[in-house]
Design a protein around this motif. Structure first.
Motif, PDB file in Angstrom:
ATOM      1  N   UNK A 134       0.775  -1.236   0.098  1.00 35.37           N
ATOM      2  CA  UNK A 134       0.150  -0.092  -0.090  1.00 35.37           C
ATOM      3  C   UNK A 134       0.988   1.197   0.125  1.00 35.37           C
ATOM      4  N   UNK A 135       0.459   2.237  -0.583  1.00 34.10           N
ATOM      5  CA  UNK A 135       1.212   3.454  -1.089  1.00 34.10           C
ATOM      6  C   UNK A 135       1.607   4.122   0.445  1.00 34.10           C
ATOM      7  N   UNK A 136       0.534   4.305   1.289  1.00 35.01           N
ATOM      8  CA  UNK A 136       0.944   5.241   2.386  1.00 35.01           C
ATOM      9  C   UNK A 136       1.801   4.522   3.635  1.00 35.01           C
ATOM     10  N   UNK A 190       4.312  14.266  -0.989  1.00 40.82           N
ATOM     11  CA  UNK A 190       3.600  13.189   0.098  1.00 40.82           C
ATOM     12  C   UNK A 190       3.196  13.666   1.105  1.00 40.82           C
ATOM     13  N   UNK A 191       4.289  14.491   2.019  1.00 41.15           N
ATOM     14  CA  UNK A 191       3.946  15.161   3.121  1.00 41.15           C
ATOM     15  C   UNK A 191       2.749  16.298   3.096  1.00 41.15           C
ATOM     16  N   UNK A 204       5.588  15.339  10.343  1.00 42.56           N
ATOM     17  CA  UNK A 204       6.093  15.205   8.824  1.00 42.56           C
ATOM     18  C   UNK A 204       7.101  14.236   8.991  1.00 42.56           C
ATOM     19  N   UNK A 205       6.997  13.272   8.055  1.00 41.20           N
ATOM     20  CA  UNK A 205       7.821  12.104   8.018  1.00 41.20           C
ATOM     21  C   UNK A 205       9.187  12.518   7.032  1.00 41.20           C
ATOM     22  N   UNK A 206      10.313  12.912   7.552  1.00 43.26           N
ATOM     23  CA  UNK A 206      11.420  13.443   6.941  1.00 43.26           C
ATOM     24  C   UNK A 206      12.631  12.697   7.294  1.00 43.26           C
ATOM     25  N   UNK A 207      12.501  11.496   7.642  1.00 42.61           N
ATOM     26  CA  UNK A 207      13.755  10.718   8.313  1.00 42.61           C
ATOM     27  C   UNK A 207      14.418  10.312   7.007  1.00 42.61           C
ATOM     28  N   UNK A 208      13.652  10.256   5.823  1.00 43.61           N
ATOM     29  CA  UNK A 208      14.436   9.812   4.505  1.00 43.61           C
ATOM     30  C   UNK A 208      14.580  10.884   3.665  1.00 43.61           C
TER      31      UNK A 208
END
Length: 850
Positions: free
Chosen positions: A611-613, A806-807, A822-826
């Protein structure tokens, strides 16, 4: 007058040089001019004229030595203070007189006759016909009086072994031989030597019998990756255990080129002191007033991040700190406690919504986008063998699907911390810890959020038999059942915290990377193209690992004090290493194994997400693809056929040593490197582990683990059962019971300080897509490689755009979640982030550097 005198002296020197050129060197000589850049280091004098250099020709052979012809000596002259990319440097001039047959230089040797070492950043030469030749050195040059040898550096031209110019072939072999240890002798600070050893330095039996620890590595019972050898003598009480280093200045041996820069070491010590001050000092009076040592309310915990109280260290706290902190730092901490403001930023998990961490959706989201998103897997079979979870526990919580349909559509997921943990629990729970083994089932909703279904917590039989005792907990929104559910989630997260630090973080990045570094230094010449490709991904790893063995993962160290696993922590990592396979470490293979993706030949990565998310998976595959493309393009520049890979003696020796020595205890999961695809995959996997995988499990630690109720690392109470005194205590005040289940105040604040230190980016960090501190444009002289590297940089910028899109996409609920993180670890962060450093929460360093 002084200025005038210096000008006269300089003019005399210039005239002397001209006279030598016309007379002593003759008309058939050429002049090669160069600049040598040395990093200025506080407290260490610059080399000045006590340092000198000679050049080796790569085209003209000396018949007496079989090596390239050697130039005359040139001393470092006219040192000027300079600055390169915010680094304070000193630039010297050198001038070499060579005869016309000398040709092009291929190597330079440096002799240091000073009393102090210096850090050589780079050398740039210009020949008489205006050809430029660069040397990326980035290495310490120690006094000749200590090393009894010169330092040799090759130019930035890469050669496969069989393509090495004849004049350089012998130098190439000699340089590699000098780097290999023979397994004997104690290493000194200046020894530029790489060798292997077991993890036999974790215990400290001479300090206390209770601090003895098992040697890890070299046995089927306790397998482990190898570490860099120091050769310190064994302890008297236990000859199998290596004696402890002098940690007065965190001075533990690693080869000089693997050490932190002086700037980073000072920064690391300063950050450690500041973290201790920030979190411990504001609690002094409160700790004195409360004998229990527990936080009494969530508001008290929050005060750790907002207090500006100004108080010095109390004597009793100093005594506590002496158990964890090198003695010489105590005065620095006392000083800092009076000077440093104690206000500290809120961890992200409570900065936007203080209650989001209690939300079931956030509980599930952190398994996809938190700091340990690498464990969750799609459940393959139900019922689960040996589990107390029944279909009735799941009930009608699957929207319009029945359990069979949900399983078929891969909508049931499990966070499994059960079977591996169960054998250790009796040992763990002997020491005031109350730990369960856990299984958590979750349902994937249509909006891709994860809905917790059931938690199973298990205690082992009293005598280690099969009479395990399991309890099953179901979600509830209010009342007593909701409070019990919150306790159950805390125990699950404590399990996950232990797994994260010990396995996902330490074992699967720090420990497994080190043998690759040692093997590369020993088997791949610095002029080998694969060495040049991998070198940025080694920065600081051996040093941070050595420091970890000294104060973090050692007996009585920070992890044993802050994780529920305590004294058996490293034994658990050894148990996991028994099943570690290199062929499962590539991101696509890991996703397939966990049933989080499916094979897809249309994708460059070879897989598509279930799944994308899935923020870790989506961003990770983009980063993986960018690295894969760059590595494949790079390898194709140097390897034109499969035979050129098979016949590369250095490459094959490197791969053999990694498999049979560095990772000699892990016999399964290796493959041959005999063509471009296999070489590309192996190199991409290593770079992925050292860069993006480590970033994903490291730099979010403060954001999520900085607030202990969200990610407790220890539970001090079991979940109470009806009819007991503890149950009555729980009913009276569920929140207070929850808080008393968490670590005590001192251990909690120590744990928060630790994750704050580990979450920081250093100011001299080098990030994915960056090369070199000074000559970043000259790390190779191959124009095709530079072209491909610029494409890699552009690819990373495209990944950044995708992540930000995406964010911002409201349909992707797991990108922010209830906590609004927000997911920024990558997020690669290809801007000039290296000059910022600090607690940024984004940016992928090239290496396991902290």
């Amino acid at each position: 007058m002084e200025h005038r005198r210096n000008a006269i002296i300089q003019e005399c020197l210039n005239i002397t040089d001209k006279l030598q050129t016309c007379s002593g060197h003759g008309a058939n000589t050429h002049i090669i001019r160069g600049s040598i850049i040395v990093r200025r280091t506080l407290g260490i004098s610059s080399p000045g004229k006590s340092a000198s250099a000679k050049l080796y020709s790569r085209t003209d052979i000396d018949p007496d030595t079989g090596k390239g012809k050697l130039s005359e000596k040139s001393r470092f002259k006219h040192g000027k203070n300079t600055k390169h990319h915010e680094i304070k440097t000193k630039t010297y001039e050198v001038k070499f007189h060579v005869d016309q047959s000398f040709g092009l230089p291929g190597a330079i040797i440096i002799k240091n006759n000073n009393r102090h070492e210096f850090f050589l950043l780079s050398v740039s030469l210009e020949t008489h016909d205006r050809k430029s030749i660069h040397f990326d050195c980035n290495s310490w040059v120690y006094p000749f009086a200590k090393t009894q040898s010169h330092r040799l550096f090759f130019s930035n031209t890469s050669y496969l072994p069989e393509q090495t110019p004849e004049a350089m072939a012998q130098l190439r072999k000699e340089e590699l031989t000098s780097l290999r240890g023979d397994g004997t002798g104690e290493r000194q600070e200046w020894d530029h030597i790489y060798d292997y050893d077991y993890y036999n330095d974790l215990g400290d039996p001479e300090k206390a019998h209770d601090l003895s620890r098992q040697v890890l590595g070299g046995s089927q019972t306790f397998p482990y990756p190898r570490r860099g050898r120091t050769g310190r003598p064994p302890t008297t009480l236990d000859p199998s255990t290596e004696s402890k280093p002098d940690v007065a200045n965190l001075n533990v041996y690693v080869p000089p080129d693997e050490r932190f820069s002086p700037l980073k070491l000072n920064e690391f010590i300063s950050n450690s002191i500041r973290s201790i001050v920030h979190f411990l000092i504001p609690e002094v009076k409160a700790l004195i007033q409360r004998s229990s040592g527990n936080f009494e309310s969530f508001e008290e915990i929050r005060e750790m991040f907002s207090s500006n109280r100004d108080q010095a260290l109390e004597g009793w706290l100093v005594e506590k700190l002496k158990k964890f902190v090198p003695h010489q730092f105590i005065k620095e901490i006392d000083k800092a406690s009076k000077e440093i403001p104690r206000k500290f930023p809120l961890p992200q998990i409570i900065s936007e919504n203080e209650l989001a961490w209690k939300d079931d959706e956030e509980f599930g989201r952190q398994m996809l986008a938190g700091i340990n998103p690498v464990v969750l897997r799609s459940l393959e079979n139900f019922p689960i063998a040996g589990s107390a979870i029944e279909a009735s526990h799941i009930g009608n919580n699957l929207d319009d699907l029945n359990l069979g349909q949900a399983m078929l559509q891969r909508k049931i997921f499990v966070l499994d911390h059960h079977d591996y943990l169960l054998p250790f629990l009796n040992r763990i729970n002997k020491h005031g810890v109350c730990a369960y083994a856990s299984r958590t089932l979750l349902y994937l909703r249509n909006d891709a959020s994860l809905k917790p279904l059931v938690i199973e917590l298990t205690l082992p039989g009293s005598k280690g038999g099969e009479d395990h005792k399991s309890r099953v907990f179901l979600p509830a929104a209010q009342g007593t059942e909701a409070a019990l559910w919150q306790l159950a989630k805390a125990h699950v997260v404590a399990n996950d915290s232990g797994y994260h630090q010990l396995v996902s973080h330490w074992l699967h990045t720090h420990a497994v990377v080190e043998p690759f570094i040692i093997a590369t230094r020993r088997q791949l010449s610095a002029m080998h193209p694969i060495h040049k490709l991998l070198e940025p991904h080694f920065k600081d790893t051996m040093h941070i690992n050595a420091l970890a063995r000294t104060v973090i993962i050692s007996a009585g160290g920070l992890l044993e004090r802050t994780l529920f696993t305590g004294k058996v922590s490293m034994d658990i990592t050894s148990a996991f290493y028994k099943n570690w396979r290199f062929d499962e470490q590539a991101l696509p293979d890991d996703l397939l194994k966990r049933r989080m993706a499916m094979n897809d030949s249309y994708q460059t990565s070879g897989v598509s997400l279930l799944f994308e998310d899935y923020p870790y998976g989506a961003d990770g595959l983009d980063i993986w693809t960018a690295i894969l493309t760059w590595v494949r393009d790079y390898c194709k520049v140097f390897y034109t056929t499969d035979d050129s890979i098979k016949s590369d003696v250095e490459l094959q020796a490197w791969w053999t040593e990694i498999r049979t020595v560095g990772h000699g205890d892990a016999r399964k999961g290796w493959y041959d490197i005999d063509d471009i695809p296999s070489l590309t995959k192996a190199l991409t996997t290593f770079i992925w582990i050292a860069s993006a995988l480590h970033a994903s499990v490291n730099f979010g630690q403060y954001a999520y683990g900085g607030y202990p109720p969200n990610r407790p690392s220890i539970c001090r109470k079991f979940i109470p059962e009806e009819g007991t005194f503890e149950y009555a205590e729980f009913l009276q005040d569920p929140d207070k019971y929850f808080l008393r289940m968490l670590p005590e105040r001192f251990e909690m604040t120590l744990g928060v300080a630790l994750v704050e230190i580990l979450s920081r980016h250093a100011s001299d960090e080098m990030y994915l897509g960056q090369r070199g501190l000074v000559s970043s444009d000259h790390w190779t002289d191959n124009e095709e490689v530079i072209k491909r590297f610029k494409k890699f940089q552009e690819d990373l910028k495209e990944v950044e755009k995708k992540i930000m899109e995406r964010n911002r996409n409201p349909k992707l609920k797991n990108r922010l979640g209830p906590a609004m993180i927000p997911y920024t670890l990558m997020y690669p962060d290809t801007t000039n982030v290296s000059s910022v450093g600090g607690l940024t929460g984004k940016g992928i360093p090239n290496s396991v550097s902290i």
